[in-house]
Design a protein around this motif. Structure first.
Motif, PDB file in Angstrom:
ATOM      1  N   TRP B  84       0.798  -1.234   0.133  1.00  8.26           N
ATOM      2  CA  TRP B  84      -0.201   0.051  -0.005  1.00  8.26           C
ATOM      3  C   TRP B  84       0.873   1.266   0.177  1.00  8.26           C
ATOM      4  N   HIS B  85       1.996   1.131   0.235  1.00 11.11           N
ATOM      5  CA  HIS B  85       2.789   2.107   0.350  1.00 11.11           C
ATOM      6  C   HIS B  85       2.675   3.328   1.151  1.00 11.11           C
ATOM      7  N   ILE B  86       1.906   3.127   2.386  1.00 12.75           N
ATOM      8  CA  ILE B  86       1.562   3.959   3.394  1.00 12.75           C
ATOM      9  C   ILE B  86       2.722   4.286   4.275  1.00 12.75           C
ATOM     10  N   GLU B  88       5.316   5.711   3.308  1.00  9.64           N
ATOM     11  CA  GLU B  88       5.482   6.872   2.627  1.00  9.64           C
ATOM     12  C   GLU B  88       5.106   8.097   3.244  1.00  9.64           C
ATOM     13  N   GLU B  89       3.922   7.674   3.451  1.00 17.67           N
ATOM     14  CA  GLU B  89       3.045   8.954   4.017  1.00 17.67           C
ATOM     15  C   GLU B  89       3.504   9.216   5.366  1.00 17.67           C
ATOM     16  N   ILE B  90       3.637   8.391   6.021  1.00 21.93           N
ATOM     17  CA  ILE B  90       4.236   8.508   7.432  1.00 21.93           C
ATOM     18  C   ILE B  90       5.829   9.271   7.149  1.00 21.93           C
ATOM     19  N   GLN B  91       6.463   8.495   6.646  1.00 24.72           N
ATOM     20  CA  GLN B  91       7.860   9.295   6.232  1.00 24.72           C
ATOM     21  C   GLN B  91       8.014  10.524   5.911  1.00 24.72           C
ATOM     22  N   ALA B  92       7.033  10.957   4.861  1.00 17.46           N
ATOM     23  CA  ALA B  92       6.861  12.463   4.514  1.00 17.46           C
ATOM     24  C   ALA B  92       6.297  13.314   5.317  1.00 17.46           C
TER      25      ALA B  92
END
Lengths: 286, 245
Positions: B84-86, B88-92
């Motif tokens: 889901w690549h989620i 990345e959302e947290i890392q950004a």
């Protein structure tokens, strides 16, 4: 606003970015145009602190994106992330959660209070035309709705810089136009936008300035009109050994008189960014 | 920091709430089968240190289950990361690596505590009422702290979800069976006992069993779990940083 100096990224044996230097001004819509594998997403990942650069410096609104040392607590990187909104290329929404829950989590991650968060959710859902789908699960939305939701999510914390990584990839022409309108609207409200795309017409329609990127190197940075006018205004496409070869003219009359002087068929069209890219690299963007 | 930690935790809790109707049966099936097969059918006439085998088994199952369920947070992280690549959302977002790890570890602990409650209910149905005192819950908490911290770190190191499955097979499954869950460690030769004492699950099983059967648990078991948990936690924070490349 966005300042990049001598940026390099090396993955094992691949030099993905080579000495990138950029300066994106406040309120500008800057497009990064290049074929697949040129290094567009790598640049955006570094600018949004998702990937560490091998060398070089990047600052957003004066805050360095790189942590110094083993930073457990607040750092420059965290401050720079607060300034940025990111719409990545792949859909990265929580599919099992609702539209409202996805936006709430984003608001919490960006330290927004409850009342501010709820107000912004209502405002943004209306902005991207998703108010009626507030309680829907993300997995029930169409591709275009998910893209719009991702843009709304990136705008939740009112970032001063918005990074859009191929925001219209996989969408039909109608939905693409709708998202372009939305991007223009966001820029008009003063947000700086950094957009990567391999759609020529997207960069032409949206960008104030365009950078051509090929194999990790920036070839040129200029306005779309300047880049195109280097070649002329009109182009004639002719078929030579299964390959379309364009000839450029500074005006339509010149092109018409050329057609009249030749005994073959041509396609007359306006010069576009693809021509500019092709003349510099010898290859097409797509 | 607390704000970001709670955001990460809240996300996991929302997902868990959505799946709760599926999770509760899945938390019940394995313990129920162990209780029927080993506790009821095989161990009916077995007595260990003056307790029925069922009384011996349930604290072991709690130790094992709190380990597997807190470690299961690794799968959730990997699905969020690779499919889901989620991540990345947290890392950004302006979330420090420390807050991220703390939020995920807390989610792992919550998961372990809920699944422990399911086993306690099953135990009551089988007629075993354990003493759920402070030392019992502290044992469960520290055990799940150890394994959720380990889970976050390993989830950052693996390159695919398949690698994660391998780690579970080679790290967690052997510990589940050898850490004093199903039989007394005294049945092993001395060298084997020494080897097994290195495993944190052994200390968890000993502490949880002693506390739940009304005995005084050894403080050293809690110290070992706390120290191991802290070590894994710090390593996990470092692994999150490494995962960016």
């Amino acid at each position: 606003m966005i300042k990049v100096e001598n940026l390099n990224k090396i993955y094992k044996s691949v030099h993905a970015l080579k000495d990138i230097n950029l300066h994106v001004k406040k309120g500008e819509l800057f497009a990064y145009l290049g074929p697949n594998g040129a290094g567009k997403s790598t640049t955006i990942r570094i600018l949004t602190a998702l990937t560490n650069p091998t060398s070089g410096t990047v600052s957003i609104n004066g805050f360095d994106i790189k942590n110094s040392g083993f930073a457990f607590f607040k750092s420059n990187s965290i401050k720079s992330r607060q300034q940025c909104g990111l719409v990545p290329q792949s859909i990265n929404l929580d599919q099992e959660l609702s539209v409202y829950e996805n936006l709430t989590i984003h608001g919490l991650l960006f330290r927004m209070g409850k009342s501010e968060r709820n107000k912004k959710i209502e405002e943004l859902l209306s902005y991207v035309d998703l108010s009626s789908r507030k309680e829907s699960l993300v997995k029930e939305l169409s591709g275009g709705m998910k893209r719009r939701l991702m843009i709304a999510r990136a705008l939740m914390h009112s970032p001063s810089v918005l990074f859009l990584d191929e925001p219209t990839v996989g969408l039909d022409a109608g939905m693409r136009r709708k998202i372009w309108g939305l991007i223009k609207k966001i820029q008009q409200q003063g947000t700086t936008i950094f957009l990567t795309t391999h759609y020529i017409e997207e960069a032409e329609f949206l960008a104030d300035r365009v950078a051509f990127l090929d194999t990790g190197t920036i070839l040129v940075v200029d306005t779309p009109s300047n880049l195109m006018s280097r070649l002329g205004t009109w182009a004639l496409d002719r078929l030579i050994e299964d390959k379309m070869e364009p000839i450029y003219f500074s005006n339509r009359e010149e092109a018409n008189s050329y057609i009249a002087s030749q005994n073959e068929s041509f396609t007359l069209r306006r010069v576009n960014l693809e021509d500019a890219f092709l003349s510099m690299t010898g290859k097409k963007v797509k | 920091m607390i704000h970001s930690l709670l955001a990460v935790y809240y996300r996991e809790m929302l997902i868990m709430r959505r799946r709760l109707t599926r999770l509760i049966p899945s938390w019940s099936v394995s313990p129920l089968l162990y209780l029927i097969a080993f506790g009821y059918a095989m161990g009916k006439h077995v007595e260990i240190d003056g307790h029925s085998y069922m009384e011996f088994l349930i604290p072991g199952l709690i130790a094992m289950n709190s380990m597997t369920q807190s470690f299961a947070i690794a799968s959730e992280i990997n699905i969020a990361r690779f499919y889901w690549h989620i991540f990345e959302e947290i890392q950004a977002a302006p979330v420090s690596d420390l807050s991220y790890v703390a939020g995920e570890v807390l989610a792992g602990i919550t998961r372990a505590i809920l699944s422990t409650t399911v086993i306690l209910i099953l135990g009551t149905i089988f007629g075993v009422n354990l003493s759920c005192n402070f030392m019992f819950w502290l044992g469960v908490l520290l055990n799940s702290f150890v394994f959720s911290s380990l889970a976050v770190g390993l989830a950052m190191l693996v390159k695919s979800h398949g690698d994660q499955v391998l780690l579970t097979s080679f790290v967690i499954t052997p510990m589940a069976f050898l850490g004093g869950t199903f039989f007394p460690l005294e049945n092993f030769p001395v060298w084997g006992q020494n080897l097994i004492h290195i495993l944190p699950i052994t200390h968890a099983a000993k502490a949880i069993r002693a506390a739940s059967l009304g005995n005084t648990p050894q403080i050293s078991s809690y110290v070992v779990m706390a120290a191991t948990g802290c070590l894994f936690f710090v390593l996990s924070v470092m692994c999150v940083k490494k995962a960016k490349d």
